[in-house]
Design an enzyme around this catalytic site. Structure first.
Site, PDB file in Angstrom:
ATOM      1  N   SER A  92      10.863 -10.775  -1.708  1.00 30.50           N
ATOM      2  CA  SER A  92      11.515 -10.747  -3.030  1.00 30.50           C
ATOM      3  C   SER A  92      10.699  -9.823  -3.925  1.00 30.50           C
ATOM      4  CB  SER A  92      11.501 -12.165  -3.612  1.00 30.50           C
ATOM      5  OG  SER A  92      11.834 -12.154  -4.993  1.00 30.50           O
TER       6      SER A  92
ATOM      7  N   TYR B 220       7.482 -20.365  -5.677  1.00 34.56           N
ATOM      8  CA  TYR B 220       8.270 -19.259  -5.109  1.00 34.56           C
ATOM      9  C   TYR B 220       7.459 -17.964  -5.144  1.00 34.56           C
ATOM     10  CZ  TYR B 220      12.506 -16.417  -4.270  1.00 34.56           C
ATOM     11  OH  TYR B 220      13.448 -15.557  -3.749  1.00 34.56           O
TER      12      TYR B 220
HETATM   13  P1  NAD Z   1      21.094 -18.913   0.233  1.00 36.75           P
HETATM   14  O1  NAD Z   1      20.800 -20.181  -0.494  1.00 36.75           O
HETATM   15  O2  NAD Z   1      22.487 -18.399   0.225  1.00 36.75           O
HETATM   16  O3  NAD Z   1      20.601 -19.028   1.746  1.00 36.75           O
HETATM   17  C1  NAD Z   1      19.414 -19.671   2.096  1.00 36.75           C
HETATM   18  C2  NAD Z   1      19.466 -20.094   3.534  1.00 36.75           C
HETATM   19  O4  NAD Z   1      18.251 -20.777   3.867  1.00 36.75           O
HETATM   20  C3  NAD Z   1      20.612 -21.060   3.837  1.00 36.75           C
HETATM   21  O5  NAD Z   1      21.259 -20.646   5.020  1.00 36.75           O
HETATM   22  C4  NAD Z   1      19.914 -22.397   4.081  1.00 36.75           C
HETATM   23  O6  NAD Z   1      20.585 -23.222   5.028  1.00 36.75           O
HETATM   24  C5  NAD Z   1      18.563 -21.940   4.622  1.00 36.75           C
HETATM   25  N1  NAD Z   1      17.563 -22.980   4.436  1.00 36.75           N
HETATM   26  C6  NAD Z   1      17.141 -23.514   3.263  1.00 36.75           C
HETATM   27  N2  NAD Z   1      16.254 -24.515   3.503  1.00 36.75           N
HETATM   28  C7  NAD Z   1      16.112 -24.597   4.855  1.00 36.75           C
HETATM   29  C8  NAD Z   1      15.342 -25.431   5.719  1.00 36.75           C
HETATM   30  N3  NAD Z   1      14.556 -26.407   5.245  1.00 36.75           N
HETATM   31  N4  NAD Z   1      15.450 -25.238   7.040  1.00 36.75           N
HETATM   32  C9  NAD Z   1      16.268 -24.288   7.538  1.00 36.75           C
HETATM   33  N5  NAD Z   1      17.011 -23.466   6.774  1.00 36.75           N
HETATM   34  C10 NAD Z   1      16.942 -23.625   5.450  1.00 36.75           C
HETATM   35  O7  NAD Z   1      20.097 -17.860  -0.406  1.00 36.75           O
HETATM   36  P2  NAD Z   1      19.929 -16.277  -0.278  1.00 36.75           P
HETATM   37  O8  NAD Z   1      19.953 -15.733  -1.664  1.00 36.75           O
HETATM   38  O9  NAD Z   1      20.801 -15.693   0.759  1.00 36.75           O
HETATM   39  O10 NAD Z   1      18.386 -16.232   0.159  1.00 36.75           O
HETATM   40  C11 NAD Z   1      17.938 -15.706   1.388  1.00 36.75           C
HETATM   41  C12 NAD Z   1      16.518 -15.190   1.185  1.00 36.75           C
HETATM   42  O11 NAD Z   1      16.533 -14.116   0.247  1.00 36.75           O
HETATM   43  C13 NAD Z   1      15.530 -16.233   0.635  1.00 36.75           C
HETATM   44  O12 NAD Z   1      14.307 -16.132   1.306  1.00 36.75           O
HETATM   45  C14 NAD Z   1      15.389 -15.818  -0.821  1.00 36.75           C
HETATM   46  O13 NAD Z   1      14.150 -16.206  -1.363  1.00 36.75           O
HETATM   47  C15 NAD Z   1      15.518 -14.320  -0.704  1.00 36.75           C
HETATM   48  N6  NAD Z   1      15.876 -13.650  -1.965  1.00 36.75           N
HETATM   49  C16 NAD Z   1      17.054 -13.907  -2.588  1.00 36.75           C
HETATM   50  C17 NAD Z   1      17.357 -13.252  -3.776  1.00 36.75           C
HETATM   51  C18 NAD Z   1      18.645 -13.469  -4.529  1.00 36.75           C
HETATM   52  O14 NAD Z   1      18.763 -12.967  -5.663  1.00 36.75           O
HETATM   53  N7  NAD Z   1      19.628 -14.139  -3.966  1.00 36.75           N
HETATM   54  C19 NAD Z   1      16.439 -12.341  -4.315  1.00 36.75           C
HETATM   55  C20 NAD Z   1      15.243 -12.108  -3.649  1.00 36.75           C
HETATM   56  C21 NAD Z   1      14.979 -12.767  -2.473  1.00 36.75           C
END
Ligand code: NAD
Length: 267
Positions: A143, A156
């Site tokens: 991130s 985070y």
């Molecule tokens: P999301 O909530 O749509 O997806 C998260 C996924 O992680 C889900 O499939 C969930 O089932 C899985 N997960 C959560 N807890 C879990 C556990 N205990 N065991 C197994 N699986 C688990 O979120 P996203 O935005 O697609 O995030 C994906 C990655 O991208 C994350 O690491 C997040 O920090 C990173 N990210 C997201 C953003 C954003 O703006 N959306 C920005 C920067 C980084």
């Protein structure tokens, strides 16, 4: 012929959001896909059929909780019984916002376990095989919060900064694996700014509340603070970069933390 035909990819947290975007990009190139996450049966089935429709050679799904190290070991064993993993995209993650003084200790534990320790576990189990075969790709979804901080996100930000350190150490240890022809073993982090997924929905809703529930105004307010492009990224944007990192042409990109943040960290 797809560029990932004959390659097998595990993407954690991939029934939705960024992980699904990455899995779809790999599927379009004919990869064998292993999906993973915590989800209901209907969502899993829908994701599997979308991945096959996109062009995946095969699809398998796992639902283990990444907070549980022995469950992760069991999952990786089961995946490897059916074949090698050439590409690992560590993506699963959670967010929890609260100021330092209000941050509950159990939330700290969960965020560190899922967003950092589980990434070590999967890399620890899969990197030796990649080295042996001379090709491997680890793409850690970090991130902008691995590069800079924001208030109310202590666990985070700590996990994501730690993840970039973990990525760099692994990249150095595996840098001389394989050859240009085999593709080598590379380990990189992608550092997105705001991406439109379920993870940021509570933050969008909190902003929207400031504008009488107007979601578009809430998004615009959120972006205006830190993301100069004023555009949300999409899971497809992240998938396209992840796909490039899997190519042999990317054999010398390793240990990098690549922002996809509309200029956030350029400020
Ligand atoms: P999301 O909530 O749509 O997806 C998260 C996924 O992680 C889900 O499939 C969930 O089932 C899985 N997960 C959560 N807890 C879990 C556990 N205990 N065991 C197994 N699986 C688990 O979120 P996203 O935005 O697609 O995030 C994906 C990655 O991208 C994350 O690491 C997040 O920090 C990173 N990210 C997201 C953003 C954003 O703006 N959306 C920005 C920067 C980084």
């Amino acid at each position: 012929m797809g560029s990932l035909q004959g390659r097998r990819a595990l993407i954690t947290g991939s029934f939705q959001g960024i992980g699904f975007g990455v899995a779809t990009a790999f599927a379009r190139e004919g990869a064998d896909i292993v999906l993973h996450g915590l989800s209901d049966r209907a969502t899993i089935k829908a994701a599997e059929s979308a991945i096959l429709k996109a062009g995946a050679n095969s699809v398998l799904s796992f639902t283990s909780d990444l907070r549980n190290q022995s469950a992760t070991e069991k999952m990786i064993d089961e995946i490897q019984e059916k074949g090698n993993v050439d590409i690992l995209c560590n993506n699963a993650g959670i967010q929890f916002t609260a100021t330092f003084s209000d941050m509950p200790r159990p939330k700290w534990d969960d965020v560190i376990a899922i967003n950092l320790s589980s990434y070590f576990d999967t890399m620890h189990l899969l990197l030796p095989g990649m080295k042996e075969r001379g090709y491997g790709r680890v793409i850690n979804i970090a991130s902008v919060h691995g590069l800079v901080a924001s208030v109310a996100k202590a666990p985070y930000v700590a996990a994501k900064h730690g993840l970039i350190g973990l990525t760099r150490v692994a990249a150095l240890e595996y840098a001389d694996s394989g050859t240009r022809e085999s593709g080598g073993v590379t380990i990189n982090a992608i550092c997105p700014g705001w991406v439109e997924t379920a993870l940021i929905e509570p933050q969008i809703q909190a902003r929207a509340a400031k504008f009488g529930g107007d979601r578009d105004k809430g998004i615009s307010d959120l972006l205006s603070e830190k993301q100069p492009s004023r555009r949300l990224a999409t899971p497809e944007d992240i998938g396209a970069l992840a796909l490039f990192l899997t190519s042999k042409l990317a054999h010398n990109i390793t240990g990098a933390a690549i922002p996809v943040d509309g200029g956030w960290t350029a400020q």
